[in-house]
Design an enzyme around this catalytic site. Structure first.
Site, PDB file in Angstrom:
ATOM      1  N   PRO A   1       0.693  -1.100  -0.115  1.00 52.48           N
ATOM      2  CA  PRO A   1       0.050   0.031  -0.034  1.00 52.48           C
ATOM      3  C   PRO A   1       0.874   1.043  -0.050  1.00 52.48           C
ATOM      4  O   PRO A   1       1.867   1.325   0.706  1.00 52.48           O
ATOM      5  CB  PRO A   1      -0.761  -0.193   1.341  1.00 52.48           C
ATOM      6  CG  PRO A   1      -0.217  -1.241   2.016  1.00 52.48           C
ATOM      7  CD  PRO A   1       0.748  -1.582   1.343  1.00 52.48           C
ATOM      8  N   GLU A   2       0.375   2.297  -0.638  1.00 52.34           N
ATOM      9  CA  GLU A   2       1.005   3.580  -0.828  1.00 52.34           C
ATOM     10  C   GLU A   2       0.020   4.621  -0.094  1.00 52.34           C
ATOM     11  O   GLU A   2      -1.043   3.760   0.383  1.00 52.34           O
ATOM     12  CB  GLU A   2       1.270   4.152  -2.279  1.00 52.34           C
ATOM     13  CG  GLU A   2       1.927   3.106  -2.921  1.00 52.34           C
ATOM     14  CD  GLU A   2       2.372   3.340  -4.606  1.00 52.34           C
ATOM     15  OE1 GLU A   2       2.442   4.606  -4.684  1.00 52.34           O
ATOM     16  OE2 GLU A   2       2.398   2.418  -5.337  1.00 52.34           O
TER      17      GLU A   2
END
Length: 279
Positions: free
Chosen positions: A2-3
DNA sequence: GCCAGCCTGTTG
DNA sequence: CAACAGGCTGGC
């Protein structure tokens, strides 16, 4: 995995459900996933607040009046998964929190699940937040008031020979961008990933500066990008993969000009771009 | 800067 | 079988 948009979506999904819930116990199946397992006994701690800093989740707990901070970094494949009834942990469940609701009536489970075991959870005294090794290095939040073009420009002046993609992936320059949103931001700014900073005019850098928060906001609107692993804490996928212009689109036609999207490698990361739209 | 390493799973 | 995957660190 995840960013910023994915971590933010996870944060919101946790904040929707868990404030007031109390940790009855924490079971650790893979000790490597907890940085400091023996320093804190978290039983009795209540979830108070869910914050995000870059790709870190910061969860404020209250343990009988005493504050405690839980810091989570999901790295590539980490997940936090909520369940209202208990299932057997699978082989990638590394930590399980047994929870009860504020009134004590509802039970729930929060699992930390991570195929590649890169993700980490740790517990801190809140006074340590400002000295935390990872947090201390983080630059401005691109969706916050401290995201200022003058600072971005000044940093760029100091690193004339850096490639622009590596520059925006550097969490001390701007926090929360990873491989997907680096490529997508550069496409939208019309800049080739392998351009050196000294060859980017102030005007073009300004454009990139303003495009970054737009892309991230848009991705949050779509609840993140799900290719393989990413889901929020209720197991819901995001949909921004349908909106991507270059990432994971090598060999396909550019949605803007029809040219073939290319893929190369930069600092060991797959890098996608349109040779016509990006200069 | 680059690259291996941390891990496991998937794809070519 | 090798290469690759959304991150980050530490060693050249």
């Amino acid at each position: 995995m995840p960013e910023l948009p994915e971590v933010e979506t996870i944060r919101r999904s946790l904040a929707e459900k868990l404030p007031g819930y109390k940790i009855e116990k924490m079971l650790v199946y893979h000790p490597g996933s907890v940085l400091n397992p023996h320093h804190f006994n978290v039983s009795g701690a209540r979830f108070v607040n869910f914050r995000r800093r870059g790709k870190y989740l910061l969860i404020d707990l209250d343990q009988a009046g005493k504050p405690l901070l839980m810091v989570v970094h999901l790295r590539m494949t980490g997940k936090l998964l909520y369940a209202d009834k208990e299932e057997k942990p699978d082989k990638h469940t590394h930590i399980r929190f047994y929870l009860t609701s504020a009134g004590g009536l509802d039970k729930a489970i929060l699992d930390f699940n991570d195929v590649r075991k890169f993700g980490r959870i740790e517990f801190l005294d809140p006074s340590e937040e400002s000295r935390h090794k990872g947090l201390i290095k983080l630059g401005p939040e691109p969706l916050g008031n401290d995201w200022q073009f003058d600072d971005f420009w000044q940093l760029a002046q100091r690193r004339p020979n850096s490639y622009i993609k590596n520059f925006i992936l550097d969490q001390s320059v701007v926090t929360g961008i990873g491989n997907i949103y680096a490529d997508e931001s550069l496409f939208r700014a019309g800049i080739l990933p392998k351009t050196k900073l000294k060859n980017i005019s102030k005007k073009r850098l300004k454009n990139l500066y303003s495009v970054i928060p737009q892309v991230l906001e848009q991705a949050i609107g779509f609840r993140g990008t799900s290719f393989r692993d990413y889901v929020d804490s209720f197991g819901n996928k995001g949909h921004f993969q349908l909106e991507l212009k270059v990432y994971h689109r090598e060999g396909q036609a550019c949605r803007n000009c029809g040219a073939t999207i290319l893929k190369s490698k930069l600092a060991g990361r797959g890098t996608h771009y349109c040779p016509k739209c990006q200069k």
